[in-house]
Design a protein around this motif. Structure first.
Motif, mmCIF file in Angstrom:
data_model
loop_
_atom_site.group_PDB
_atom_site.id
_atom_site.type_symbol
_atom_site.label_atom_id
_atom_site.label_comp_id
_atom_site.label_asym_id
_atom_site.label_seq_id
_atom_site.Cartn_x
_atom_site.Cartn_y
_atom_site.Cartn_z
ATOM 1 N N GLY A 73 81.557 33.667 42.601
ATOM 2 C CA GLY A 73 82.165 34.258 43.787
ATOM 3 C C GLY A 73 81.115 34.715 44.771
ATOM 4 O O GLY A 73 79.968 34.240 44.755
ATOM 5 N N GLY A 74 81.502 35.623 45.636
ATOM 6 C CA GLY A 74 80.577 36.129 46.648
ATOM 7 C C GLY A 74 80.981 37.512 47.098
ATOM 8 O O GLY A 74 82.096 37.979 46.827
ATOM 9 N N ARG A 75 80.079 38.178 47.784
ATOM 10 C CA ARG A 75 80.363 39.522 48.297
ATOM 11 C C ARG A 75 79.453 39.801 49.476
ATOM 12 O O ARG A 75 78.447 39.106 49.699
ATOM 13 C CB ARG A 75 80.163 40.589 47.220
ATOM 14 C CG ARG A 75 78.716 40.835 46.839
ATOM 15 C CD ARG A 75 78.566 41.945 45.799
ATOM 16 N NE ARG A 75 77.164 42.248 45.583
ATOM 17 C CZ ARG A 75 76.363 41.538 44.792
ATOM 18 N NH1 ARG A 75 76.826 40.496 44.136
ATOM 19 N NH2 ARG A 75 75.084 41.899 44.653
ATOM 20 N N LEU A 76 79.776 40.827 50.217
ATOM 21 C CA LEU A 76 78.895 41.332 51.261
ATOM 22 C C LEU A 76 77.940 42.340 50.650
ATOM 23 O O LEU A 76 78.318 43.129 49.777
ATOM 24 C CB LEU A 76 79.703 42.002 52.368
ATOM 25 C CG LEU A 76 80.599 41.103 53.224
ATOM 26 C CD1 LEU A 76 81.387 41.954 54.208
ATOM 27 C CD2 LEU A 76 79.764 40.064 53.967
ATOM 28 N N ASP A 77 76.703 42.343 51.119
ATOM 29 C CA ASP A 77 75.736 43.342 50.683
ATOM 30 C C ASP A 77 74.905 43.747 51.886
ATOM 31 O O ASP A 77 75.113 43.251 52.998
ATOM 32 C CB ASP A 77 74.865 42.806 49.553
ATOM 33 C CG ASP A 77 74.538 43.877 48.522
ATOM 34 O OD1 ASP A 77 74.035 44.952 48.936
ATOM 35 O OD2 ASP A 77 74.789 43.660 47.327
ATOM 36 N N TYR A 78 73.953 44.647 51.668
ATOM 37 C CA TYR A 78 73.134 45.168 52.771
ATOM 38 C C TYR A 78 71.696 45.249 52.289
ATOM 39 O O TYR A 78 71.368 46.012 51.370
ATOM 40 C CB TYR A 78 73.650 46.548 53.187
ATOM 41 C CG TYR A 78 73.111 47.021 54.511
ATOM 42 C CD1 TYR A 78 73.712 46.651 55.708
ATOM 43 C CD2 TYR A 78 71.995 47.855 54.580
ATOM 44 C CE1 TYR A 78 73.231 47.077 56.925
ATOM 45 C CE2 TYR A 78 71.500 48.296 55.804
ATOM 46 C CZ TYR A 78 72.120 47.901 56.967
ATOM 47 O OH TYR A 78 71.642 48.326 58.177
ATOM 48 N N LEU A 79 70.825 44.444 52.901
ATOM 49 C CA LEU A 79 69.414 44.407 52.539
ATOM 50 C C LEU A 79 68.561 44.291 53.792
ATOM 51 O O LEU A 79 68.990 43.698 54.785
ATOM 52 C CB LEU A 79 69.113 43.214 51.626
ATOM 53 C CG LEU A 79 69.720 43.207 50.221
ATOM 54 C CD1 LEU A 79 69.483 41.850 49.567
ATOM 55 C CD2 LEU A 79 69.131 44.309 49.372
ATOM 56 N N ASP A 80 67.374 44.854 53.726
ATOM 57 C CA ASP A 80 66.408 44.723 54.819
ATOM 58 C C ASP A 80 66.996 45.163 56.159
ATOM 59 O O ASP A 80 66.712 44.599 57.206
ATOM 60 C CB ASP A 80 65.920 43.275 54.916
ATOM 61 C CG ASP A 80 64.583 43.164 55.636
ATOM 62 O OD1 ASP A 80 63.812 44.143 55.620
ATOM 63 O OD2 ASP A 80 64.304 42.095 56.210
ATOM 64 N N GLY A 81 67.883 46.166 56.116
ATOM 65 C CA GLY A 81 68.444 46.729 57.336
ATOM 66 C C GLY A 81 69.533 45.908 57.976
ATOM 67 O O GLY A 81 69.843 46.118 59.155
ATOM 68 N N ARG A 82 70.187 44.987 57.232
ATOM 69 C CA ARG A 82 71.239 44.172 57.835
ATOM 70 C C ARG A 82 72.210 43.685 56.750
ATOM 71 O O ARG A 82 71.861 43.628 55.564
ATOM 72 C CB ARG A 82 70.646 42.975 58.558
ATOM 73 C CG ARG A 82 69.894 41.998 57.680
ATOM 74 C CD ARG A 82 69.869 40.610 58.312
ATOM 75 N NE ARG A 82 71.225 40.115 58.469
ATOM 76 C CZ ARG A 82 71.663 39.464 59.542
ATOM 77 N NH1 ARG A 82 70.831 39.198 60.527
ATOM 78 N NH2 ARG A 82 72.922 39.047 59.626
#
Length: 251
Positions: free
Chosen positions: A170-179
């Protein structure tokens, strides 16, 4: 030994080199073993530097100092001169200690690459601990890829590697490196694999393998996209996964 709260209260004065020698040494000893105070001190130094940069200084004319000394009794003038000398020596020693500590702190600060590596591993571990590997659960790339539409300002490549032994989960939203970034989830037997993708202005870079906190990571850049993958898989298995992703994305 100075405790945590006392150190925090003295950090502004430490940053401005306004403490005595003993207090400077005690604060420095505490900072050597306290990451929280190190971060706060780094912030204090930034604020102090900004204020000093924009401050307006006026230096007293030399004749004013002569007039003050000549108006004092001889003994008081000599005492004043000695006092200034000791004060200047103390200020110089304090400044030297602060400068040495600042240089050491700067050299020990993590690089941007180290910081991002820590973020990627933390995200991987967090996704396992809270059982939140996927926002969209599907082994069909034609279901996962459209799910990101409207949620990101780019379209991540989603590849199907089930026949090669790395099924899409599957997939998901994440937050890395300020974006915001896309996180695609694959498996190899019981081992989850997180593949993070986001746009990049960096030039193409070949895969680079590294180890962090017991996890293997591989990062690379290709065609305006940054790729990071992390898992507890054996290094050769993760590199095999990366090779399959790269060869499929380039088709």
């Amino acid at each position: 030994m100075m405790d945590h709260q006392e150190t925090l209260e003295l950090l502004p004065a430490f940053a401005d080199q306004e403490l005595g020698i003993v207090e400077m040494q005690e604060v420095q000893r505490h900072l050597e073993n306290c990451p929280d105070c190190q971060r706060e001190y780094a912030a204090q130094r930034i604020v102090s530097a900004r204020f000093k940069k924009d401050a307006v200084y006026f230096e007293a004319p030399l004749h004013l100092a002569h007039r003050i000394n000549s108006a004092l009794p001889a003994e008081a003038a000599r005492a004043r001169s000695w006092g200034f000398n000791w004060m200047n020596l103390g200020a110089a020693m304090a400044a030297g200690l602060a400068l040495a500590w600042s240089a050491g702190l700067y050299l020990n600060l993590p690089s941007d690459q180290d910081r991002l590596t820590g973020e990627v591993v933390a995200s991987h571990v967090r996704s396992l601990q809270v059982d939140h590997l996927s926002d969209v659960v599907s082994s069909d790339q034609h279901t996962v890829k459209p799910w990101f539409n409207g949620k990101l300002d780019f379209s991540p490549p989603v590849v199907d590697l089930a026949q090669q032994g790395f099924p899409l989960v599957g997939g998901r939203l994440d937050y890395l490196d300020g974006r915001p970034v896309a996180a695609l989830v694959y498996r190899r037997a019981r081992h989850p694999i997180n593949l993070y993708i986001w746009p990049s202005n960096d030039r193409d870079q070949p895969p680079q393998l590294q180890n962090h906190q017991g996890y293997h990571l591989v990062r690379w850049t290709w065609d305006g996209m940054s790729y990071w993958t992390v898992s507890d898989l054996a290094a050769n298995d993760l590199q095999n996964f990366v090779g399959l992703v790269r060869s499929t994305v380039r088709q």
